[in-house]
Write an enzyme that holds these catalytic residues in place. Sequence first.
Site, PDB file in Angstrom:
ATOM      1  N   LEU A   2     101.129  45.312   9.624  1.00  9.21           N
ATOM      2  CA  LEU A   2     100.476  46.596   9.290  1.00  9.21           C
ATOM      3  C   LEU A   2     101.180  47.331   8.147  1.00  9.21           C
ATOM      4  O   LEU A   2     100.958  48.522   7.958  1.00  9.21           O
ATOM      5  CB  LEU A   2     100.341  47.509  10.518  1.00  9.21           C
ATOM      6  N   THR A  58      96.444  30.453  -4.442  1.00  8.53           N
ATOM      7  CA  THR A  58      95.880  31.294  -5.493  1.00  8.53           C
ATOM      8  C   THR A  58      95.781  30.574  -6.834  1.00  8.53           C
ATOM      9  O   THR A  58      96.578  29.664  -7.119  1.00  8.53           O
ATOM     10  CB  THR A  58      96.764  32.562  -5.672  1.00  8.53           C
ATOM     11  N   TYR A  82     104.860  35.961  -7.876  1.00  4.85           N
ATOM     12  CA  TYR A  82     103.799  35.842  -6.862  1.00  4.85           C
ATOM     13  C   TYR A  82     103.238  34.417  -6.858  1.00  4.85           C
ATOM     14  O   TYR A  82     103.195  33.751  -5.815  1.00  4.85           O
ATOM     15  CB  TYR A  82     102.675  36.855  -7.128  1.00  4.85           C
ATOM     16  N   LYS A 109     103.692  31.247  -3.947  1.00  4.73           N
ATOM     17  CA  LYS A 109     102.586  30.502  -3.322  1.00  4.73           C
ATOM     18  C   LYS A 109     102.709  29.003  -3.613  1.00  4.73           C
ATOM     19  O   LYS A 109     102.407  28.173  -2.756  1.00  4.73           O
ATOM     20  CB  LYS A 109     101.250  31.047  -3.837  1.00  4.73           C
ATOM     21  N   ASN A 166      89.081  35.220  -8.155  1.00  3.61           N
ATOM     22  CA  ASN A 166      89.058  36.665  -7.868  1.00  3.61           C
ATOM     23  C   ASN A 166      88.117  36.983  -6.707  1.00  3.61           C
ATOM     24  O   ASN A 166      86.894  36.861  -6.852  1.00  3.61           O
ATOM     25  CB  ASN A 166      88.659  37.439  -9.120  1.00  3.61           C
ATOM     26  N   LEU A 199      89.741  45.233  -9.920  1.00  2.00           N
ATOM     27  CA  LEU A 199      88.713  45.736 -10.833  1.00  2.00           C
ATOM     28  C   LEU A 199      87.519  46.393 -10.132  1.00  2.00           C
ATOM     29  O   LEU A 199      87.216  47.568 -10.398  1.00  2.00           O
ATOM     30  CB  LEU A 199      88.229  44.573 -11.728  1.00  2.00           C
ATOM     31  N   GLY A 243     100.603  40.404 -18.542  1.00  2.00           N
ATOM     32  CA  GLY A 243     100.450  39.217 -17.694  1.00  2.00           C
ATOM     33  C   GLY A 243      99.020  38.798 -17.405  1.00  2.00           C
ATOM     34  O   GLY A 243      98.803  37.887 -16.605  1.00  2.00           O
TER      35      GLY A 243
HETATM   36  N1  UFG Z   1      91.169  45.546 -14.739  1.00  2.00           N
HETATM   37  C1  UFG Z   1      90.889  46.687 -15.465  1.00  2.00           C
HETATM   38  N2  UFG Z   1      91.045  47.905 -14.851  1.00  2.00           N
HETATM   39  C2  UFG Z   1      91.450  48.030 -13.556  1.00  2.00           C
HETATM   40  C3  UFG Z   1      91.745  46.864 -12.820  1.00  2.00           C
HETATM   41  C4  UFG Z   1      91.603  45.638 -13.453  1.00  2.00           C
HETATM   42  O1  UFG Z   1      90.497  46.619 -16.641  1.00  2.00           O
HETATM   43  O2  UFG Z   1      91.581  49.162 -13.062  1.00  2.00           O
HETATM   44  C5  UFG Z   1      91.012  44.232 -15.385  1.00  2.00           C
HETATM   45  C6  UFG Z   1      92.300  43.435 -15.430  1.00  2.00           C
HETATM   46  O3  UFG Z   1      93.055  43.782 -16.551  1.00  2.00           O
HETATM   47  C7  UFG Z   1      91.776  42.018 -15.441  1.00  2.00           C
HETATM   48  C8  UFG Z   1      90.487  42.079 -14.599  1.00  2.00           C
HETATM   49  O4  UFG Z   1      90.123  43.459 -14.594  1.00  2.00           O
HETATM   50  O5  UFG Z   1      91.432  41.646 -16.734  1.00  2.00           O
HETATM   51  C9  UFG Z   1      90.661  41.607 -13.171  1.00  2.00           C
HETATM   52  O6  UFG Z   1      91.797  42.266 -12.613  1.00  2.00           O
HETATM   53  P1  UFG Z   1      92.131  42.280 -11.049  1.00  2.00           P
HETATM   54  O7  UFG Z   1      93.368  43.090 -10.877  1.00  2.00           O
HETATM   55  O8  UFG Z   1      90.927  42.676 -10.270  1.00  2.00           O
HETATM   56  O9  UFG Z   1      92.389  40.750 -10.702  1.00  2.00           O
HETATM   57  P2  UFG Z   1      93.455  39.724 -11.341  1.00  2.00           P
HETATM   58  O10 UFG Z   1      92.644  38.709 -12.073  1.00  2.00           O
HETATM   59  O11 UFG Z   1      94.532  40.377 -12.083  1.00  2.00           O
HETATM   60  O12 UFG Z   1      94.166  39.163 -10.012  1.00  2.00           O
HETATM   61  C10 UFG Z   1      93.563  38.311  -9.082  1.00  2.00           C
HETATM   62  C11 UFG Z   1      94.223  38.503  -7.720  1.00  2.00           C
HETATM   63  C12 UFG Z   1      95.680  38.138  -7.771  1.00  2.00           C
HETATM   64  C13 UFG Z   1      95.818  36.739  -8.292  1.00  2.00           C
HETATM   65  C14 UFG Z   1      95.086  36.568  -9.583  1.00  2.00           C
HETATM   66  C15 UFG Z   1      95.052  35.132  -9.959  1.00  2.00           C
HETATM   67  O13 UFG Z   1      94.095  39.835  -7.298  1.00  2.00           O
HETATM   68  O14 UFG Z   1      96.237  38.206  -6.478  1.00  2.00           O
HETATM   69  O15 UFG Z   1      93.730  36.995  -9.489  1.00  2.00           O
HETATM   70  O16 UFG Z   1      95.132  35.025 -11.306  1.00  2.00           O
HETATM   71  F1  UFG Z   1      97.121  36.444  -8.495  1.00  2.00           F
END
Ligand code: UFG
Length: 335
Positions: free
Chosen positions: A32, A125, A149, A153, A178, A198, A292
């Site tokens: 939790l 992942t 991370y 994994k 995603n 996102l 990243g």
């Molecule tokens: N993004 C925005 N604004 C936001 C949030 C995200 O523009 O407020 C963009 C990010 O820059 C990215 C895209 O939306 O280009 C997707 O971002 P997310 O944070 O939703 O997802 P990620 O692709 O970064 O991460 C996901 C998982 C991680 C995993 C990764 C694998 O959440 O746990 O995919 O590459 F590690």
Amino acid sequence: MILVTGGAGYIGSHCALTLLEKGHDIVVFDSLELGHQETINTLKNINSKGKFIDFIKGNLQNYEDINNVFSKHKIDAVVHFAAFSQVGESVKNPQKYYFNNVYGSLNLFRAMLEHDVKKIVFSSTAATYGEPEYTPIDEKHPQNPINPYGSSKLMIERILDDYDKAYGLKSVRLRYFNVAGADSKSRIGEWHEPETHLIPNILKSTFSGGKTFQMFGDDYDTIDGTCVRDYINVENLINAHILALEYLNNGGKTNFFNLGTTDGNSVKQVFTACEEVTQQKIPVELKGRREGDPATLVADNKKAIETLKWIPDKSLKDSVNSAYEWEKVLQDKYY
Ligand code: UFG
């Protein structure tokens, strides 16, 4: 009885719900720290078929916590979600990730072996692949994670291979792209604090008091300059776990699969889908690139479709729709 670690979190709770609805007895183990007691309460209330659900609060880093679960219940198989999953945080605090994700998993596997439990479905992942060398990414793509991370994994994947060879522990590792959307009846959904993903971030900005949505970078080498991702619906994703459990029950060998749709969507395309679903003009602020973020991450999903007979049939719009319905519940009931 199936053990779901991390069953109070976003993806784990959807798995717990589906297992209950399919008539399985389950035990949920969760610290939790990130999961929510409210989610456990909802799961217990949903449990109308009279199927057994036990919730045990504990931390995988304490061997006794997890060993006690196996002493209390006769577990047939494990679905292992419990982990930290924020890429940025893992770069700043790798120790937190290696202790929780790797050491925690080692304790779980030790307890499994101690109690002769030899089947596990593990949440891996796309982050284990690192910067893509080609796209779409199939399972043969080299695994060179670029953050702790992803490394944590991948270490667990390697441990599972060694444990199969030495102890006969059979695993299916599911490499998520995603994950998006929520339970289609809006009983549970994505609930992170703080939220970094996102779709929930775009949707949250449509509610009163919500922050303006920040778009991270529009100068990537993609169709419209924003990052392209493969959004896989959470209910479709969970079905792959159910199929993976069946695969292991039928004597399937240790294996690994990508879970994605092969469909890439840019941040701008996702934003447009959110405007269409919410029927609102959503305020947006363009920011610089987030550190990243690879330009494109899209899955080749043939292996899961062919081997597990998996059917990822939900669209991005389906996911945005269910995420929006859930966000209304979250805002109304819990905030
Ligand atoms: N993004 C925005 N604004 C936001 C949030 C995200 O523009 O407020 C963009 C990010 O820059 C990215 C895209 O939306 O280009 C997707 O971002 P997310 O944070 O939703 O997802 P990620 O692709 O970064 O991460 C996901 C998982 C991680 C995993 C990764 C694998 O959440 O746990 O995919 O590459 F590690």
